[in-house]
Design a protein around this motif. Sequence first.
Motif, PDB file in Angstrom:
ATOM      1  N   ALA A  63       0.799  -1.230   0.000  1.00 59.59           N
ATOM      2  CA  ALA A  63       0.000   0.000   0.000  1.00 59.59           C
ATOM      3  C   ALA A  63       0.832   1.280   0.000  1.00 59.59           C
ATOM      4  O   ALA A  63       0.266   2.380   0.016  1.00 59.59           O
ATOM      5  CB  ALA A  63      -0.953   0.000   1.203  1.00 59.59           C
ATOM      6  N   HIS A  64       2.142   1.146  -0.019  1.00 55.39           N
ATOM      7  CA  HIS A  64       2.989   2.351  -0.063  1.00 55.39           C
ATOM      8  C   HIS A  64       4.383   1.915  -0.506  1.00 55.39           C
ATOM      9  O   HIS A  64       5.193   1.476   0.298  1.00 55.39           O
ATOM     10  CB  HIS A  64       3.025   3.018   1.325  1.00 55.39           C
ATOM     11  CG  HIS A  64       3.803   4.300   1.394  1.00 55.39           C
ATOM     12  ND1 HIS A  64       3.258   5.476   1.872  1.00 55.39           N
ATOM     13  CD2 HIS A  64       5.092   4.600   1.066  1.00 55.39           C
ATOM     14  CE1 HIS A  64       4.172   6.440   1.833  1.00 55.39           C
ATOM     15  NE2 HIS A  64       5.298   5.924   1.356  1.00 55.39           N
ATOM     16  N   VAL A  65       4.628   2.003  -1.793  1.00 48.66           N
ATOM     17  CA  VAL A  65       5.938   1.612  -2.315  1.00 48.66           C
ATOM     18  C   VAL A  65       6.260   2.525  -3.495  1.00 48.66           C
ATOM     19  O   VAL A  65       5.437   2.705  -4.391  1.00 48.66           O
ATOM     20  CB  VAL A  65       5.966   0.114  -2.712  1.00 48.66           C
ATOM     21  CG1 VAL A  65       4.837  -0.243  -3.683  1.00 48.66           C
ATOM     22  CG2 VAL A  65       7.313  -0.287  -3.293  1.00 48.66           C
ATOM     23  N   HIS A  66       7.435   3.124  -3.460  1.00 46.68           N
ATOM     24  CA  HIS A  66       7.822   4.087  -4.499  1.00 46.68           C
ATOM     25  C   HIS A  66       8.275   3.313  -5.730  1.00 46.68           C
ATOM     26  O   HIS A  66       9.467   3.092  -5.953  1.00 46.68           O
ATOM     27  CB  HIS A  66       8.889   5.029  -3.972  1.00 46.68           C
ATOM     28  CG  HIS A  66       8.418   5.816  -2.787  1.00 46.68           C
ATOM     29  ND1 HIS A  66       7.755   7.020  -2.921  1.00 46.68           N
ATOM     30  CD2 HIS A  66       8.429   5.547  -1.466  1.00 46.68           C
ATOM     31  CE1 HIS A  66       7.417   7.464  -1.714  1.00 46.68           C
ATOM     32  NE2 HIS A  66       7.810   6.595  -0.819  1.00 46.68           N
ATOM     33  N   VAL A  67       7.281   2.912  -6.500  1.00 42.37           N
ATOM     34  CA  VAL A  67       7.474   1.956  -7.590  1.00 42.37           C
ATOM     35  C   VAL A  67       8.604   2.379  -8.521  1.00 42.37           C
ATOM     36  O   VAL A  67       9.523   1.601  -8.805  1.00 42.37           O
ATOM     37  CB  VAL A  67       6.161   1.808  -8.385  1.00 42.37           C
ATOM     38  CG1 VAL A  67       6.390   1.023  -9.660  1.00 42.37           C
ATOM     39  CG2 VAL A  67       5.077   1.180  -7.519  1.00 42.37           C
ATOM     40  N   ASP A 216       1.664   3.832  -5.479  1.00 41.60           N
ATOM     41  CA  ASP A 216       2.859   4.664  -5.638  1.00 41.60           C
ATOM     42  C   ASP A 216       2.545   5.988  -4.956  1.00 41.60           C
ATOM     43  O   ASP A 216       1.697   6.748  -5.428  1.00 41.60           O
ATOM     44  CB  ASP A 216       3.179   4.862  -7.126  1.00 41.60           C
ATOM     45  CG  ASP A 216       4.560   5.492  -7.318  1.00 41.60           C
ATOM     46  OD1 ASP A 216       4.988   6.284  -6.448  1.00 41.60           O
ATOM     47  OD2 ASP A 216       5.202   5.201  -8.336  1.00 41.60           O
ATOM     48  N   PRO A 217       3.223   6.280  -3.841  1.00 40.79           N
ATOM     49  CA  PRO A 217       2.743   7.342  -2.955  1.00 40.79           C
ATOM     50  C   PRO A 217       3.313   8.729  -3.179  1.00 40.79           C
ATOM     51  O   PRO A 217       3.156   9.578  -2.305  1.00 40.79           O
ATOM     52  CB  PRO A 217       3.164   6.814  -1.575  1.00 40.79           C
ATOM     53  CG  PRO A 217       4.422   6.066  -1.849  1.00 40.79           C
ATOM     54  CD  PRO A 217       4.312   5.512  -3.243  1.00 40.79           C
ATOM     55  N   ALA A 218       3.927   9.018  -4.306  1.00 42.22           N
ATOM     56  CA  ALA A 218       4.398  10.390  -4.573  1.00 42.22           C
ATOM     57  C   ALA A 218       4.592  10.536  -6.065  1.00 42.22           C
ATOM     58  O   ALA A 218       5.638  10.220  -6.607  1.00 42.22           O
ATOM     59  CB  ALA A 218       5.703  10.675  -3.833  1.00 42.22           C
ATOM     60  N   GLU A 353      -0.138   7.933   6.049  1.00 45.30           N
ATOM     61  CA  GLU A 353       1.019   7.146   5.669  1.00 45.30           C
ATOM     62  C   GLU A 353       2.004   7.103   6.830  1.00 45.30           C
ATOM     63  O   GLU A 353       2.325   8.142   7.416  1.00 45.30           O
ATOM     64  CB  GLU A 353       1.698   7.756   4.432  1.00 45.30           C
ATOM     65  CG  GLU A 353       0.751   8.117   3.291  1.00 45.30           C
ATOM     66  CD  GLU A 353      -0.035   6.926   2.758  1.00 45.30           C
ATOM     67  OE1 GLU A 353      -1.298   7.011   2.749  1.00 45.30           O
ATOM     68  OE2 GLU A 353       0.602   5.924   2.363  1.00 45.30           O
ATOM     69  N   HIS A 354       2.450   5.929   7.168  1.00 44.08           N
ATOM     70  CA  HIS A 354       3.458   5.649   8.210  1.00 44.08           C
ATOM     71  C   HIS A 354       2.859   5.593   9.625  1.00 44.08           C
ATOM     72  O   HIS A 354       2.935   4.593  10.292  1.00 44.08           O
ATOM     73  CB  HIS A 354       4.639   6.628   8.150  1.00 44.08           C
ATOM     74  CG  HIS A 354       5.190   6.796   6.776  1.00 44.08           C
ATOM     75  ND1 HIS A 354       5.680   5.725   6.059  1.00 44.08           N
ATOM     76  CD2 HIS A 354       5.293   7.869   5.959  1.00 44.08           C
ATOM     77  CE1 HIS A 354       6.071   6.142   4.867  1.00 44.08           C
ATOM     78  NE2 HIS A 354       5.845   7.440   4.775  1.00 44.08           N
ATOM     79  N   PHE A 355       2.268   6.700  10.097  1.00 45.27           N
ATOM     80  CA  PHE A 355       1.611   6.670  11.411  1.00 45.27           C
ATOM     81  C   PHE A 355       2.618   6.211  12.475  1.00 45.27           C
ATOM     82  O   PHE A 355       2.353   5.297  13.252  1.00 45.27           O
ATOM     83  CB  PHE A 355       0.427   5.678  11.363  1.00 45.27           C
ATOM     84  CG  PHE A 355      -0.813   6.159  12.053  1.00 45.27           C
ATOM     85  CD1 PHE A 355      -0.753   6.595  13.374  1.00 45.27           C
ATOM     86  CD2 PHE A 355      -2.033   6.159  11.407  1.00 45.27           C
ATOM     87  CE1 PHE A 355      -1.900   7.024  14.017  1.00 45.27           C
ATOM     88  CE2 PHE A 355      -3.189   6.592  12.037  1.00 45.27           C
ATOM     89  CZ  PHE A 355      -3.110   7.025  13.345  1.00 45.27           C
ATOM     90  N   SER A 416       5.673  -1.500   2.350  1.00 45.98           N
ATOM     91  CA  SER A 416       7.123  -1.583   2.561  1.00 45.98           C
ATOM     92  C   SER A 416       7.794  -0.222   2.585  1.00 45.98           C
ATOM     93  O   SER A 416       8.826  -0.048   3.201  1.00 45.98           O
ATOM     94  CB  SER A 416       7.751  -2.415   1.444  1.00 45.98           C
ATOM     95  OG  SER A 416       7.622  -1.733   0.201  1.00 45.98           O
ATOM     96  N   ASP A 417       7.226   0.757   1.854  1.00 43.41           N
ATOM     97  CA  ASP A 417       7.901   2.026   1.594  1.00 43.41           C
ATOM     98  C   ASP A 417       9.217   1.812   0.845  1.00 43.41           C
ATOM     99  O   ASP A 417      10.100   2.662   0.902  1.00 43.41           O
ATOM    100  CB  ASP A 417       8.144   2.835   2.881  1.00 43.41           C
ATOM    101  CG  ASP A 417       8.323   4.319   2.598  1.00 43.41           C
ATOM    102  OD1 ASP A 417       8.069   4.754   1.454  1.00 43.41           O
ATOM    103  OD2 ASP A 417       8.741   5.049   3.508  1.00 43.41           O
ATOM    104  N   GLY A 418       9.345   0.677   0.143  1.00 40.91           N
ATOM    105  CA  GLY A 418      10.541   0.500  -0.678  1.00 40.91           C
ATOM    106  C   GLY A 418      10.686   1.686  -1.614  1.00 40.91           C
ATOM    107  O   GLY A 418       9.684   2.240  -2.036  1.00 40.91           O
TER     108      GLY A 418
HETATM  109 ZN   LIG Z   1       7.294   6.746   1.221  1.00 38.70          ZN
END
Ligand SMILES: [Zn+2]
Length: 511
Positions: A63-67, A216-218, A353-355, A416-418
Motif C-alpha cells: 500500500a505504499h511503495v515508491h514503484v 505509488d505514494p508520490a 502514511e506511516h503513522f 514496505s515504503d521501498g
Molecule cells: Zn514513502
Amino acid sequence: MSRPATLYHGGVIRPWADERTAEALLVRAGRVVATGALADLDTPGAARVNLDGAHLFPGFTDAHVHVWKVGQLRTTLLDLRETTSLDDLATQVATRHAALPEGAWLWGRGWNEARLGAAPTRDLLDRLAPARPVLLTRTCAHIHAVSTPALDRAGIGPDTVPPPGGEIDYPRGHLTETAYGLVYGAMPEPTQAQFEEWILAGLTYLQSLGFTAATDPAVDPPLYAAYRALDAAGRLPIRVNLLYIRRPDGGAATYPLPEKHHSARLRCDSVKFFLDGGLSGATAAVSEPFKETGTRGVLRFDPDELYELAREAHVAGFRIGAHAIGDVALTQLLDVYERLRREHPVGPRHRIEHFGLPDAGHLRRARKLDVIAVPQPVFLHELRANYDRYVPDALAGQVFPLRAMFDAGLTVAFSSDGPVVRELRPLAGLRAAVQGAYVPGQDVTLAQALGAYTRGGAAAHGDPDRGTIEPGRHADLTVIGGNLFDTDPHSWPDIPVRGGVPADAPEREAP
Ligand SMILES: [Zn+2]
C-alpha cells in the motif's frame, strides 16, 4: 457464449486470508464465481489449475511503495543499501565515477549512517569523484549528501537561505527535506521513456514477489503521464493506485489537482501531502527532542495552508494520503481531517502514511474519522538501530504500535515504503509484524497481518471489489508455497510467493 472458467484445486484456498479454508475456487472472466468443495465446483470445460499443495490467498497489496524508485534502483541508480562501511561506500562511488561520462551526475541511494558509522560528506564526495556532481540520497529520502559541483549547479552557496521546510548544511554538503528540490531541479529531467522503464522495472519486480497491487505514494505530473501512457498501452502488470503530490520539494509552488483516472489497472483520485520527515533520520516532527541531535524535526506546512490544500482536494472528491510520522505531525494532520469532517461531512476516506509515533489519543481520533493507517512493518526490522539511536525515551513506547492500531479498530494496510527499505518481500513484512515489534506487546496476529496485506490493502487502494475471494470480486490471487499457520515465522521470507491479476476482469460489469 459464456467465457472460459478456471478451477483452482489441489491446495488450500484461504478466501479471507485467515484460518478458514476451502477446497476449490472457480473463476470466470476474471471474477470469483464461488469457493467450496471440488465436487460442487467442477465445471465441464473449465481449465484446471493444480496448486500442488500451495495456499491461495486474495491478492496482496503493497500500500505504499515508491514503484519508479524501486525500478530506478534496480536499473540505473547506484544502490547503496547493502553498504556497511564508509570504505565500502567509497569504493562503490569511485567505481561508478570511473564508469560515467565526464560531467554526468552520479546519483546513488540507500546510505544509512547507523550502518556506516557516519554519513558521507561533501569533502569525501569531492575526493572520490573530482569535478563531478554527486547526489547520494539517504535510505529515507529525506536527507541527501552532495558534492561541491552538485551544489554549484544548483546555485547553492555557503550563504544560501534554505526553502521553507528544508535545511542546508553547506560545510557537510547535506540537504534536508525540501532543500533537496534545489538539487533535483538542477539535474537533467528524466524523459518519459525513462520513467516508463523505471515503473515497469518496479512493477515487474513487485509482481515477482507476489503482489497484485501497489500504491505509488508520490507522483508528479511527468510520472503521472508515464503511468497513463503505460496504462493506455495495456502494459501495467499489476494494479496501481497513485497519490498525486500537490507541493513538490524545493518550492512553494502548488500543482493543480490532477485529472482523475480510473481504469482496470490504474487509479488516480488521491493526493499526497508530506507533513514531516522521517524517524530513522531524526527529521519527523516530535514533541520531545531526538536523542543525539537534540532537534524536534521539521514540520513542513503552516496548518491553515495545509487545511486549505486538503479542503480543495476533499471537496473535489479526492482521497488524501498524508505522510505523518512524529506525534506533532499526527496531531496537525488529525486536526485537519477533523475540521474537514466538521465543515464538509460528505467525502472520501483518507489515509495516514506511516503513522509512526501515535499515542492513544491519535488512535482514537483516527478511528472516529475512519482513517486508514498505512504503516511499514519491515521498518521494525531494518530501521531498529536508528530508532534506538534517535527516538527520545519519552516516545519510545509509541514506535509503530501495530497492535494498538488494530485494537483501536482502525483499518490497517501494510506496506514496505521501498526503496526506503531493502526488503520488499511480503512475507518479510508479515514476519516483522508478528514478531518484530519495537514496543513489547505490539506484535499482531498472523490473521491480522494477512488482513492488512489483503483487505486493508484493497481498502487503501479504494477498491471494495478486491481483498477477499468472494463471489463477484476480482480474482486477484497470491499463491504462497507453504503453510504460514504451522511454520516458524523465521522461515517465511524464503517461502516462494507468486501473484497474478486476471487480464480479462472488467473494472465494472456491463449492466
Ligand atoms: Zn514513502
